[in-house]
Scaffold this active site. Structure first.
Site, PDB file in Angstrom:
ATOM      1  N   ASN A  14       0.840  -1.207   0.000  1.00 50.66           N
ATOM      2  CA  ASN A  14       0.000   0.000   0.000  1.00 50.66           C
ATOM      3  C   ASN A  14       0.870   1.250   0.000  1.00 50.66           C
ATOM      4  O   ASN A  14       0.571   2.222  -0.699  1.00 50.66           O
ATOM      5  CB  ASN A  14      -0.953  -0.004   1.201  1.00 50.66           C
ATOM      6  N   LYS A  65       4.837   2.696  25.272  1.00 47.02           N
ATOM      7  CA  LYS A  65       4.242   3.163  24.012  1.00 47.02           C
ATOM      8  C   LYS A  65       4.284   4.686  23.950  1.00 47.02           C
ATOM      9  O   LYS A  65       4.564   5.269  22.905  1.00 47.02           O
ATOM     10  CB  LYS A  65       2.790   2.672  23.938  1.00 47.02           C
ATOM     11  N   MET A  90       0.671  -2.762  12.382  1.00 48.13           N
ATOM     12  CA  MET A  90       0.002  -3.729  13.247  1.00 48.13           C
ATOM     13  C   MET A  90       0.141  -3.392  14.735  1.00 48.13           C
ATOM     14  O   MET A  90       0.503  -4.233  15.554  1.00 48.13           O
ATOM     15  CB  MET A  90       0.518  -5.146  12.947  1.00 48.13           C
ATOM     16  N   ARG A  91      -0.132  -2.146  15.050  1.00 41.76           N
ATOM     17  CA  ARG A  91      -0.076  -1.691  16.430  1.00 41.76           C
ATOM     18  C   ARG A  91      -1.264  -0.795  16.709  1.00 41.76           C
ATOM     19  O   ARG A  91      -1.681  -0.056  15.803  1.00 41.76           O
ATOM     20  CB  ARG A  91       1.173  -0.815  16.603  1.00 41.76           C
ATOM     21  N   ASN A 107      -6.980   4.520   8.493  1.00 43.63           N
ATOM     22  CA  ASN A 107      -6.456   3.147   8.452  1.00 43.63           C
ATOM     23  C   ASN A 107      -7.174   2.363   7.362  1.00 43.63           C
ATOM     24  O   ASN A 107      -8.347   2.615   7.083  1.00 43.63           O
ATOM     25  CB  ASN A 107      -6.711   2.471   9.812  1.00 43.63           C
ATOM     26  N   HIS A 109      -8.306  -1.529   6.359  1.00 42.69           N
ATOM     27  CA  HIS A 109      -8.505  -2.810   7.054  1.00 42.69           C
ATOM     28  C   HIS A 109      -9.137  -3.815   6.090  1.00 42.69           C
ATOM     29  O   HIS A 109     -10.082  -3.470   5.369  1.00 42.69           O
ATOM     30  CB  HIS A 109      -9.412  -2.577   8.271  1.00 42.69           C
TER      31      HIS A 109
END
Ligand code: GAR
Length: 186
Positions: A14, A65, A90-91, A107, A109
């Site tokens: 992407n 984080k 992937m977070r 995002n 999905h």
């Protein structure tokens, strides 16, 4: 020209589609920064080849984080990024990033949300026996894949070959992501 960031954790197809759309003029934008939480991921080498700045970090090297997200926010600010596009990142985005860039993060999905949020969406859908698969692009908020939907595309598939579903889905993703970014930047 708009400035966008792409966050990824894997192959970065992407990212490549978005970067290609920036360089051929489909998007009046430039990928100002790539962020990757896996220094060995293919997307890192792809960004390097294209001469695009990439922040590749190992979350384990940070106490929390909030610590690595604070660094990401600093880099986004410095790069004057207007829109953050998560593309296989992937977070879960945390409070630090959301409070600085909330409303400017999208995002992609690989399911028709709200069905099959979270990891392994295609595999979850196959296990469920669905016959209509799809792709969703949504705003990112504090929920898991639960932010307001911007765009969706569905496709029919009868079978249980996850790789085939990923292949069909990714072809759709590359076009849909570019079209959606274009609309948002307008
Ligand atoms: C994409 O198919 C995207 O939909 C998925 O990761 C892939 C990344 O591919 N994202 C998720 O599953 C998010 N929950 P890419 O690295 O080749 O762009």
């Amino acid at each position: 020209m708009h400035r966008i960031a792409v966050f990824a954790s894997g192959k970065g197809t992407n990212f490549e589609a978005i970067a290609a759309a920036c360089s051929d003029g489909t998007l009046d934008a430039q990928v100002a920064l790539v962020v990757c939480d896996k220094p060995q991921a293919e997307v890192v080498a792809k960004a390097e080849r294209l001469g695009i700045s990439c922040f590749a970090f190992d979350p384990k090297q940070y106490a929390s984080k909030a610590d690595y997200e604070a660094q990401i926010v600093e880099l986004l600010d410095r790069a004057e990024v207007e829109l953050v596009c998560l593309a296989g990142y992937m977070r879960i985005v945390g409070e630090t990033l959301l409070s600085a860039y909330g409303g400017r993060i999208i995002n992609i999905h690989p399911s028709l949300l709200p069905a099959f949020a979270g990891a392994r969406a295609v595999e979850q859908a196959i296990e469920y026996g669905v016959k209509v698969f799809g792709i969703t692009i949504h705003w990112v908020d504090q929920t898991l894949d639960g932010g307001r939907i911007i765009a969706q595309r569905a496709f029919e598939y009868e079978g249980s070959d996850a790789e085939e579903v990923h292949r069909i889905g990714q072809q759709i993703e590359h076009k849909l992501y570019v079209e959606t970014i274009k609309k948002i930047l307008k």
